[in-house]
Design a protein around this motif. Structure first.
Motif, PDB file in Angstrom:
ATOM      1  N   UNK A 194     -14.071   6.252 -39.210  1.00 15.72           N
ATOM      2  CA  UNK A 194     -14.937   5.067 -39.188  1.00 15.72           C
ATOM      3  C   UNK A 194     -14.429   4.045 -38.174  1.00 15.72           C
ATOM      4  N   UNK A 195     -13.123   3.841 -38.134  1.00 13.42           N
ATOM      5  CA  UNK A 195     -12.550   2.899 -37.168  1.00 13.42           C
ATOM      6  C   UNK A 195     -12.713   3.410 -35.744  1.00 13.42           C
ATOM      7  N   UNK A 204     -18.655   9.053 -35.142  1.00 12.68           N
ATOM      8  CA  UNK A 204     -17.644  10.108 -35.276  1.00 12.68           C
ATOM      9  C   UNK A 204     -17.325  10.309 -36.757  1.00 12.68           C
ATOM     10  N   UNK A 205     -18.011  11.228 -37.407  1.00 15.71           N
ATOM     11  CA  UNK A 205     -17.782  11.458 -38.833  1.00 15.71           C
ATOM     12  C   UNK A 205     -16.475  12.197 -39.083  1.00 15.71           C
ATOM     13  N   UNK A 206     -15.984  12.187 -40.307  1.00 14.47           N
ATOM     14  CA  UNK A 206     -14.759  12.932 -40.629  1.00 14.47           C
ATOM     15  C   UNK A 206     -14.862  14.395 -40.208  1.00 14.47           C
ATOM     16  N   UNK A 238     -20.180  25.076 -35.619  1.00 16.12           N
ATOM     17  CA  UNK A 238     -21.574  24.776 -35.914  1.00 16.12           C
ATOM     18  C   UNK A 238     -21.757  23.692 -36.959  1.00 16.12           C
ATOM     19  N   UNK A 239     -20.652  23.239 -37.564  1.00 16.58           N
ATOM     20  CA  UNK A 239     -20.791  22.303 -38.677  1.00 16.58           C
ATOM     21  C   UNK A 239     -19.994  21.016 -38.471  1.00 16.58           C
ATOM     22  N   UNK A 240     -19.617  20.741 -37.241  1.00 19.43           N
ATOM     23  CA  UNK A 240     -18.827  19.538 -36.956  1.00 19.43           C
ATOM     24  C   UNK A 240     -19.366  18.838 -35.716  1.00 19.43           C
ATOM     25  N   UNK A 241     -19.146  17.547 -35.677  1.00 17.17           N
ATOM     26  CA  UNK A 241     -19.426  16.785 -34.460  1.00 17.17           C
ATOM     27  C   UNK A 241     -18.309  17.046 -33.453  1.00 17.17           C
ATOM     28  N   UNK A 242     -18.675  17.161 -32.187  1.00 16.84           N
ATOM     29  CA  UNK A 242     -17.715  17.413 -31.115  1.00 16.84           C
ATOM     30  C   UNK A 242     -17.803  16.269 -30.105  1.00 16.84           C
ATOM     31  N   UNK A 287      -6.224  10.174 -32.987  1.00 16.44           N
ATOM     32  CA  UNK A 287      -5.573  10.101 -34.301  1.00 16.44           C
ATOM     33  C   UNK A 287      -6.548  10.314 -35.449  1.00 16.44           C
ATOM     34  N   UNK A 288      -7.847  10.196 -35.176  1.00 15.85           N
ATOM     35  CA  UNK A 288      -8.830  10.358 -36.241  1.00 15.85           C
ATOM     36  C   UNK A 288      -9.458  11.743 -36.294  1.00 15.85           C
ATOM     37  N   UNK A 289      -9.304  12.536 -35.234  1.00 14.02           N
ATOM     38  CA  UNK A 289      -9.997  13.820 -35.167  1.00 14.02           C
ATOM     39  C   UNK A 289      -9.287  14.884 -36.014  1.00 14.02           C
ATOM     40  N   UNK A 290      -9.986  15.997 -36.226  1.00 12.84           N
ATOM     41  CA  UNK A 290      -9.403  17.114 -36.978  1.00 12.84           C
ATOM     42  C   UNK A 290      -8.561  18.010 -36.091  1.00 12.84           C
TER      43      UNK A 290
END
Length: 391
Positions: A194-195, A204-206, A238-242, A287-290
């Motif tokens: 969120x930040x 940018x969702x989790x 296919x199930x994540x934002x890039x 720091x927020x990405x997977x």
């Protein structure tokens, strides 16, 4: 000791380079004995590449000199022409600013031109990030060439310092300080998705992925074939934002940019594209990405320091020090897809968060300036060569 107000030119030509120089500039600006003169060229002045001078000015910094170059093409000839313009422009800037030394970071063609301009003027070159190995890019040769031109060296890790000693550099002139990329992590801290969304202006969702792919300038495949293979592997997600940050102004980058645009066009809503996130925005996204996917140097250095899993694709970064949280894979679609799945597994995510620190503790900029404050720059351009049997 250095006397007051010794002038050190600080050259920057790209967004990533400026981000790594920010901690050094901040420490210089706080120093009672050093006065930095920011010299800006390359992509910073190119509208086609994001005109990232705006990011520098947003930090409250004004360049002491601007060094434009044509940046008209996307091939080796154009790069050489840009180098010629940068060399000429930097020489004029150095002479006009009456400098005592020039500080240069890294391994890009513009950096080599900026270093070469200092040589006939007798200006000592202070070089950051020497000693790395990146076998898949022409940057490798450029980095070592700047090492041999430079009078003082600041390396990210002790193995890199030893490599410079192997190249004949004097031990008293080579300092292991860590990388300033870790300084930025320390200064900015971690962000939630969120930040990161607020800081970048992107949704940018989790679980989103951070992706950067630069041309392998010494690779056997054309840039078009390289990005085809890379995006073929990335298509498995296919199930994540890039979030994709666009490549540097290297030869072949336009083919990569075009392919990324086409990739995004058929995946509406899932792909975010950024020309530049700025230092603060990039650290927030990292720091927020997977996971970090691609072949950027930040995947080798900053991402592991942040405990973020990395899929390092191809040979562009081959030879760098690796932590266990970095998965090396060939530039092949199936291998990339498998590596991404592994990086996103709970076990690998947990392991990556406990990676060892290889590149410093977040105080590299302060160390660099402390050393410069204690160094007499006069006569430093006259450097010795130390034979191996003398070590």
């Amino acid at each position: 000791m250095i006397g007051p107000n010794k002038g050190i030119g600080v050259f920057t030509a790209t967004r990533a380079e400026y981000g790594l120089l920010r901690p050094v500039l901040a420490a210089m600006e706080a120093s009672p004995t050093i006065r930095p003169h920011l010299i800006v060229g390359g992509a910073h002045l190119s509208i086609r590449h994001g005109a990232t001078l705006a990011e520098i000015e947003a930090d409250g910094r004004r360049p002491a000199a601007r060094v434009p170059s044509p940046m008209a093409g996307d091939d080796g000839l154009s790069a050489a022409q840009d180098m010629a313009a940068t060399l000429s422009g930097c020489a004029e800037a150095y002479a006009a600013l009456d400098l005592d030394a020039v500080l240069i970071l890294g391994d890009r063609t513009e950096a080599l031109a900026a270093a070469a301009a200092a040589v006939p003027l007798g200006l000592p070159i202070l070089h950051l990030e020497g000693g790395h190995r990146t076998a898949g890019a022409v940057d490798d040769a450029i980095r070592h060439a700047i090492t041999k031109l430079a009078a003082l060296h600041f390396t990210a890790a002790e193995p890199y310092r030893r490599r410079l000693l192997q190249m004949g550099e004097a031990p008293g002139r080579v300092f292991t300080v860590g990388t300033t990329g870790v300084d930025n992590l320390t200064a900015f801290g971690r962000s939630t998705p969120a930040e990161a969304s607020v800081l970048t202006g992107l949704d940018l969702p989790p679980g989103f992925l951070l992706v950067t792919f630069h041309p392998e300038t010494l690779g056997p495949l054309s840039p078009a074939r390289q990005i085809e293979a890379f995006l073929g592997g990335l298509a498995c997600v296919e199930d994540r934002v890039i979030l994709i940050t666009l490549p540097n102004a290297d030869a072949g980058a336009e083919a990569i940019r075009g392919a990324i645009s086409a990739f995004a066009a058929v995946r509406p809503g899932r792909i975010r594209i950024a020309e530049s996130l700025g230092a603060r925005g990039y650290v927030a996204a990292l720091t927020a990405c997977a996971a970090v996917i691609g072949n950027s140097s930040s995947g080798m250095m900053e991402a592991p320091a942040a405990g973020v899993p990395v899929v390092n694709v191809g040979d562009r970064q081959a030879g760098r020090l690796l932590t266990p949280g970095v998965i090396d894979c060939p530039l092949e679609a199936e291998a990339i897809a498998e590596a991404i799945a592994r990086a996103l597994s709970p076990a690998f995510q947990s392991m990556a968060r406990s990676q060892p620190a290889l590149f410093g503790d977040g105080h590299a900029g302060e160390r660099i300036v402390s050393i410069l404050e204690a160094t007499d720059l006069k006569g430093l351009a006259r450097k010795p060569f130390v034979d191996l049997d003398g070590l």
